[in-house]
Design an enzyme around this catalytic site. Structure first.
Site, PDB file in Angstrom:
ATOM      1  N   GLU A  92     -10.702   4.407   1.686  1.00 45.10           N
ATOM      2  CA  GLU A  92     -11.156   4.083   0.321  1.00 45.10           C
ATOM      3  C   GLU A  92     -12.672   4.254   0.216  1.00 45.10           C
ATOM      4  OE1 GLU A  92      -9.629   0.262  -0.993  1.00 45.10           O
ATOM      5  OE2 GLU A  92      -7.663   0.638  -0.083  1.00 45.10           O
ATOM      6  N   GLU A 148      -4.999  -5.576   3.902  1.00 41.21           N
ATOM      7  CA  GLU A 148      -5.977  -6.678   3.844  1.00 41.21           C
ATOM      8  C   GLU A 148      -5.421  -8.029   4.288  1.00 41.21           C
ATOM      9  OE1 GLU A 148      -7.565  -6.501  -0.142  1.00 41.21           O
ATOM     10  OE2 GLU A 148      -8.173  -4.426   0.085  1.00 41.21           O
TER      11      GLU A 148
END
Ligand code: 9MR
Length: 383
Positions: free
Chosen positions: A282, A176
């Site tokens: 995810e 991220e």
């Protein structure tokens, strides 16, 4: 029909629901078999599953019986596992110094995966979140210098990757790092501010030194959004031009029922231009359950009372959306090598309110599970 909280049948349904966790039936089809010729199908697991103990997962307390059912479901359905939290810096390396590591959770995760012949993914080495403050603090100043922080990063990556070398096959090296809005590619974080933009390249180089055979992944969310995806493509291209060992794209895919086949198809088509395998890392698909029905009630809450016969609109929409995503994954099977669900079931999900997974809190397959299995069967009939 609004369901009164005083309705005795509702109470009965709730009591039954609480007690109905079961070992999944041996006849249930499995995700790992349905997709075995296409890609791995995995799941993020908590320490309760890895160590088979009762305990808290995402603020929900799982009893011993529930955890045993979760473990059985993981073993039945999946051939890949990711550590949901236990390899994050805060947990695996909470303190500085020679005694600063705590490998209990990560060791249990690795042991669980190996014992069950599962493909292991380590998550995550460098992230702006869940990193203790000491990592960024200086020895002589309030903030670490670039050299100090690079050395801490090197030591951390070498220790963690080195410990599980040959066992953990894939690492989320950097997580991220891309900014959501604005024109800057990278988000502001202590990593960026202290080391500079090459913190990403350095992290990958350290991981490659520690395990030259590991598949090293850059992992991020929101890549269904064209603007964020453009930043991802620019970042990865620049790493490739510098010869940085980045081997796979991790696309988290925390999505909702508005994410269509077309959206995912476009995202995968564009990301595939990088020439790297894509892992869906995810996956979960949020459905907002309250306030959407004209009745104001959520019929699925009452499903046990009706023998499971009623499926509310939200779960139908979820099943359709999941089917669209898996059709896109199959279309891109030359690139998509792994699909990981972010949690075993709705009860333990980090966003349980959105009931985003394929099994309900009692590990019963949801309509979305059946839809995902059907997509695989449809495809195998066509091939
Ligand atoms: O599912 C994870 C949850 O248990 C943690 O409390 C949370 C905060 O660290 O992280 C969740 O997992 C995140 C993952 O590590 C990175 N991508 C976003 C995931 C959902 O927040």
């Amino acid at each position: 029909m609004r369901i009164s909280i005083l309705n005795p049948l509702t109470y009965l349904g709730l009591v039954l629901a609480v007690c109905s966790c079961a070992t999944p039936s041996a006849n249930t089809p499995t995700l790992k078999d349905a997709y075995k010729d296409q890609f791995l199908v995995g799941v993020a697991i908590s320490r309760t599953v890895a160590a088979n103990t009762a305990g808290e997962v995402n603020r929900v307390n799982r009893t011993k019986e529930q955890v045993e059912s979760d473990v059985a479901l993981v073993r039945q359905q999946f051939n890949q596992v990711t550590a949901e939290n236990d390899m994050k810096w805060e947990l695996i390396h909470p303190r500085p110094g020679p005694d600063g590591y705590d490998f209990a959770g990560a060791d249990a995760f690795v042991e669980f995966g190996l014992k069950n012949n599962m493909y292991l993914v380590g998550h995550t080495l460098v992230w702006h979140a869940q990193t203790p403050a000491w990592v960024f603090a200086g020895t002589d100043a309030s903030r670490a210098s670039r050299e100090e922080l690079l050395e801490r990063m090197r030591e951390h990556i070498h220790t963690v990757v080195g410990r599980y070398k040959g066992k953990v096959k894939v690492w989320d090296v950097v997580n991220e790092a891309i900014a959501d809005g604005g024109t800057n590619i990278l988000r502001r974080s202590p990593w960026l501010e202290i080391i500079g933009p090459d913190f990403i390249a350095r992290a990958f180089q350290f991981a490659h030194e520690a395990d030259p055979d590991a598949i090293l992944r850059y992992n991020d969310y929101g890549l269904e959004n064209p603007a964020k995806r453009r930043k991802l493509i620019a970042l990865i291209k620049s790493l490739q031009e510098q010869g940085v060992p980045v081997h796979a794209i991790g696309s988290q895919a925390h999505v909702n029922a508005g994410t269509t086949f077309e959206t995912m198809d476009r995202a995968l088509t564009e990301m595939a231009t990088l020439g790297l395998p894509i892992h869906i890392t995810e996956l979960d698909l949020n459905v907002s359950t309250r306030g959407q029905r004209s009745t104001g009630a959520d019929v699925s809450d009452n499903a046990s009372v009706t023998g499971g016969g009623l499926v509310d609109d939200a779960l139908k929409r979820q099943a359709e959306a999941y089917a669209g995503l898996f059709r896109a994954f199959l279309k891109h099977r030359a690139t998509v090598k792994m699909v990981t669900l972010w949690g075993v079931n709705d009860a333990v999900s980090w966003r349980a309110d959105g009931r985003p997974l394929l099994f309900d809190g009692d590990n019963r397959p949801k309509p979305a599970f059946e839809a995902v299995i059907n997509v695989a069967s449809e495809a195998s009939r066509k091939m």
